[in-house]
Design an enzyme around this catalytic site. Structure first.
Site, PDB file in Angstrom:
ATOM      1  N   TYR A   1       0.839  -1.198   0.000  1.00  0.00           N
ATOM      2  CA  TYR A   1       0.000   0.000   0.000  1.00  0.00           C
ATOM      3  C   TYR A   1       0.873   1.246   0.000  1.00  0.00           C
ATOM      4  O   TYR A   1       0.646   2.187   0.749  1.00  0.00           O
ATOM      5  CB  TYR A   1      -0.901  -0.043   1.232  1.00  0.00           C
TER       6      TYR A   1
ATOM      7  N   LEU B   1      13.833  -5.858  10.991  1.00  0.00           N
ATOM      8  CA  LEU B   1      12.625  -5.370  11.659  1.00  0.00           C
ATOM      9  C   LEU B   1      11.853  -4.517  10.657  1.00  0.00           C
ATOM     10  O   LEU B   1      12.358  -3.501  10.184  1.00  0.00           O
ATOM     11  CB  LEU B   1      12.981  -4.534  12.890  1.00  0.00           C
ATOM     12  N   ASP B   2      10.621  -4.916  10.331  1.00  0.00           N
ATOM     13  CA  ASP B   2       9.772  -4.158   9.408  1.00  0.00           C
ATOM     14  C   ASP B   2       8.700  -3.445  10.228  1.00  0.00           C
ATOM     15  O   ASP B   2       7.737  -4.067  10.691  1.00  0.00           O
ATOM     16  CB  ASP B   2       9.142  -5.109   8.392  1.00  0.00           C
TER      17      ASP B   2
ATOM     18  N   GLN C   1      -4.566  -6.636   9.586  1.00  0.00           N
ATOM     19  CA  GLN C   1      -3.331  -6.779   8.821  1.00  0.00           C
ATOM     20  C   GLN C   1      -2.480  -7.920   9.357  1.00  0.00           C
ATOM     21  O   GLN C   1      -1.979  -8.753   8.592  1.00  0.00           O
ATOM     22  CB  GLN C   1      -2.538  -5.472   8.858  1.00  0.00           C
TER      23      GLN C   1
ATOM     24  N   CYS D   1      -5.231  12.325  -4.303  1.00  0.00           N
ATOM     25  CA  CYS D   1      -3.826  12.013  -4.010  1.00  0.00           C
ATOM     26  C   CYS D   1      -3.017  11.955  -5.306  1.00  0.00           C
ATOM     27  O   CYS D   1      -1.888  12.450  -5.364  1.00  0.00           O
ATOM     28  CB  CYS D   1      -3.720  10.684  -3.269  1.00  0.00           C
TER      29      CYS D   1
END
Length: 384
Positions: free
Chosen positions: A124, A159-160, A189, A355
């Site tokens: 996303y 680490l995300d 999620q 956007c």
């Protein structure tokens, strides 16, 4: 000067005729449109579109014209917007409870909607279209670019932060053999990501970034990524965010931050409409704010602006969202707002196309920063 005359003059500045028949012209269906836009600015424009007070045969072109002509700067100030902007200067609008509200409003929506709109990557964020011909290829290229910037290998523990539905974590683990820990504040999620990443060396946690050291300890990771979540951190928390990433990294560890950004020195929060309906509490940082926030922590090894690629990404999302919405099999899955599916549909179209207009007119950008804890002693050559 009455509202109708003022709004008509602003539309003329944007080369838009009220009730005209050219592409990008708008049709006004409710005369209250004029006073509402003049009174509430962006909020009035967006809400009146959601409620069919006005229409356009080419909404994308209409919004592009509005953004290109910088109509928002011609709008008279109003108390509501002034107080909204002031509240972000006085209060911390990105507390933990605000994060939970954001997840409920936006990220915990229908998973099928996101699957159809985002494609196989479930990314996303802005794709990278340099050599890509479709959305899936552009998102794969973006993820791989970040992996290469991080110099990932099988010995790394990544680490995300803000792992979303697990797309980047999965690609990093599959292609580079690293171990990945992903965190998100959105329950849906994490639920989805656990199935999506099953069988890979990936651990996923419902966790706020402020709890990283408490949950995982210090210097627990060799690499860190944050892709499209910094927009939700907020100016009052920027230093805390970078300090948290710094503490999580081993010495000489690399951190890639991928974020939307604005071009004003002290950027304001997103407009009232976007804040109310799409991303509550979101802010776009400026280069100055980001630099000051990681100053004396990280060494900047590389910076790249890929904002040009976001217009294509948003257009692809818009087309795929419409395919999802028009699929009869998805009829019962389609979300509502105020018990109205039509209102949600128009809200989502306005969001994606506004956007797109902002990014294509270069009012905002997408930056990728490569930051090193202690710097890279042998130098750093950034991939492209």
């Amino acid at each position: 000067m009455n509202a109708k005359k003022t709004v008509t003059q602003m539309a003329h500045k944007a080369d838009i005729q009220i009730n005209g028949d050219r592409p990008g012209d708008i049709q006004v269906n409710n005369e209250g449109f004029y006073s509402r836009v003049l009174r509430d600015g962006d909020l009035g424009l967006g809400e009146s579109y959601m409620e069919r007070w006005w229409d356009s045969d080419d909404l994308g072109l209409s919004l592009d014209k509005v953004v290109r002509a910088k109509i928002k700067h011609a709008m008279p100030s109003n108390l509501r917007t002034t107080m909204f902007n002031l509240s972000y200067k006085i209060f911390n609008m990105q507390l933990r409870r605000h994060g939970r509200h954001l997840a409920k409003v936006h990220y915990n929506l229908s998973t099928k909607l996101y699957e159809r709109m985002l494609g196989t990557s479930m990314a996303y964020t802005c794709g990278y279209w340099q050599n890509a011909k479709d959305l899936d290829a552009a998102q794969y290229a973006k993820n791989d670019l970040i992996c290469r910037k991080l110099q990932l290998n099988k010995d790394d523990h990544l680490l995300d932060i803000g792992c979303g539905w697990g797309g980047f974590a999965r690609q990093a683990a599959e292609n580079y053999g690293c171990k990945v820990t992903g965190i998100s504040i959105a329950e849906e999620q994490i639920k989805y990501a656990k199935k999506y990443c099953k069988g890979l060396p990936i651990n996923l946690h419902l966790c706020d970034y402020r709890d990283i050291s408490k949950v995982f300890g210090k210097q627990a990771f060799t690499k860190v990524s944050a892709i499209g979540m910094f927009e939700h951190v907020g100016a009052r928390n920027y230093r805390t965010f970078f300090k948290t990433a710094y503490d999580a990294l081993v010495d000489r560890g690399l951190f890639v931050l991928h974020t939307l950004g604005g071009h004003e020195t002290n950027h304001e929060p997103l407009n009232l409409w976007m804040n109310k309906y799409i991303f509550p509490g979101a802010m776009l940082a400026s280069i100055k704010q980001i630099g000051e926030a990681f100053d004396r922590l990280f060494v900047l090894e590389d910076a790249q602006n890929i904002g040009y690629h976001y217009g294509k990404t948003l257009q692809a999302w818009y087309e795929r969202f419409n395919d999802y919405w028009n699929d009869k099999a998805m009829h019962d899955d389609r979300p509502t707002i105020d018990n109205s599916r039509d209102k949600f549909y128009r809200m989502w179209c306005f969001y994606l196309l506004s956007c797109k207009a902002s990014l294509e007119n270069r009012q905002d950008s997408v930056w990728q920063f490569v930051l090193a804890k202690g710097g890279m002693p042998t130098g750093y050559l950034a991939p492209r």
